[in-house]
Structure formats: structure tokens, C-alpha cells
Design an enzyme around this catalytic site. Structure first.
Site, PDB file in Angstrom:
ATOM      1  N   CYS A   4      -2.284  -2.678   8.596  1.00 48.60           N
ATOM      2  CA  CYS A   4      -2.060  -1.529   9.337  1.00 48.60           C
ATOM      3  C   CYS A   4      -1.773  -1.582  10.738  1.00 48.60           C
ATOM      4  O   CYS A   4      -1.049  -1.139  11.070  1.00 48.60           O
ATOM      5  CB  CYS A   4      -3.079  -0.779   8.963  1.00 48.60           C
ATOM      6  SG  CYS A   4      -4.130  -0.727   7.538  1.00 48.60           S
ATOM      7  N   CYS A  22       0.444  -1.351   0.083  1.00 41.44           N
ATOM      8  CA  CYS A  22      -0.519  -0.284   0.100  1.00 41.44           C
ATOM      9  C   CYS A  22       0.915   1.421  -0.312  1.00 41.44           C
ATOM     10  O   CYS A  22       0.158   2.458  -0.170  1.00 41.44           O
ATOM     11  CB  CYS A  22      -1.615   0.038   1.365  1.00 41.44           C
ATOM     12  SG  CYS A  22      -0.563   0.261   3.039  1.00 41.44           S
TER      13      CYS A  22
HETATM   14 FE1  FES Z   1      -1.380   0.254   3.824  1.00 41.74          FE
HETATM   15 FE2  FES Z   1      -3.073   0.561   5.421  1.00 41.74          FE
HETATM   16  S1  FES Z   1      -3.472   0.810   4.101  1.00 41.74           S
HETATM   17  S2  FES Z   1      -1.329   0.686   6.203  1.00 41.74           S
END
Ligand code: FES
Length: 127
Positions: free
Chosen positions: A104, A35
Site C-alpha cells: 500500500c 487488490c
Molecule cells: Fe491494496 Fe492496500 S490493499 S493498496
């Protein structure tokens, strides 16, 4: 049911311990390649206790809430307790997280452990 708990939303809107510590003696920075989010934790440790902790997170709302909660969970704690912090404990303290957001909270666990490792490397102390 709402996707995010009230508590998670509250920590996202009003993150605790946001910022950095100039004379930190343990700093951990981790990222999630998928991400692209980045989390940095600063520790000020004295007498084996986390006297102060701050974070900087460039990431999603769940990552910000996880950082905020992780710092709250370790503030004032002894290092042998800090090293047992798990992402599960962070998520539970936030009254749960959606399964696809659990990574996360993993970032928060990893950042705290990286900061602790940095402290042991700087000081030569073992935890
Ligand atoms: Fe990457 Fe939350 S989407 S840490």
C-alpha cells in the site's frame, strides 16, 4: 501489539490533503492489479517546489494513510527531494506497517513519482 500504529490509524481517520487540484501541473494515477486499489496524486509545482498537493485514493485504510503521509512528506519540498521519496520512508513516518500491507505504501511512492513524471513531460523540465 496492535496491527496498525496509532499514527497510521489517525491518518486513515483524518487524511491530510484529500481532494484534487483543478490547475495541477503534475498528475499521477497508479493502481495495484492484485487488490484493485487506485491512487491519484495532484501536484501544483512552482519554482521547482511542491506548492500544493492533494490525493484521491480508492482503496484500503493503509493506502489512504500512505497517501496522506506521502503528501505531507512532499508538501513544500524541492523536486529533487520529492523524487527520492520511498515507500519505506512513508511506512516509517506512519510508525510502521504490517509486512502484508507494505504494498500500500508502494502505491504512494509510485503515484508521487508518476505525478512528477507527468510534470516533466508537460513542461519539458528535468528533475
Ligand atoms: Fe491494496 Fe492496500 S490493499 S493498496
Amino acid at each position: 501489539m496492535a496491527l496498525y500504529s496509532e499514527k497510521l490509524m489517525e491518518h486513515f481517520r483524518n487524511p491530510r490533503n484529500l481532494g484534487f487540484i483543478e490547475d495541477a501541473n503534475g498528475i499521477g494515477e497508479v493502481g495495484n492489479a492484485k487488490c484493485g486499489d487506485i491512487m491519484k496524486i495532484y501536484l501544483k509545482i512552482e519554482d521547482d517546489i511542491v506548492k500544493d498537493v492533494k490525493f484521491e485514493t480508492f482503496g484500503c485504510g493503509s493506502a489512504i494513510a500512505s497517501s496522506s503521509m506521502a503528501t505531507e512528506l512532499i508538501k513544500g519540498k524541492r523536486l529533487n527531494e520529492v523524487k527520492q521519496l520511498t515507500n519505506k520512508a512513508v511506512a516509517e513516518a506512519l510508525d510502521g506497517m504490517p509486512p502484508h500491507k507494505m504494498h500500500c505504501s508502494v502505491l504512494a511512492e509510485e503515484a508521487v513519482l508518476a505525478a512528477l513524471k507527468d510534470y516533466t513531460e508537460r513542461t519539458g523540465k528535468t528533475v
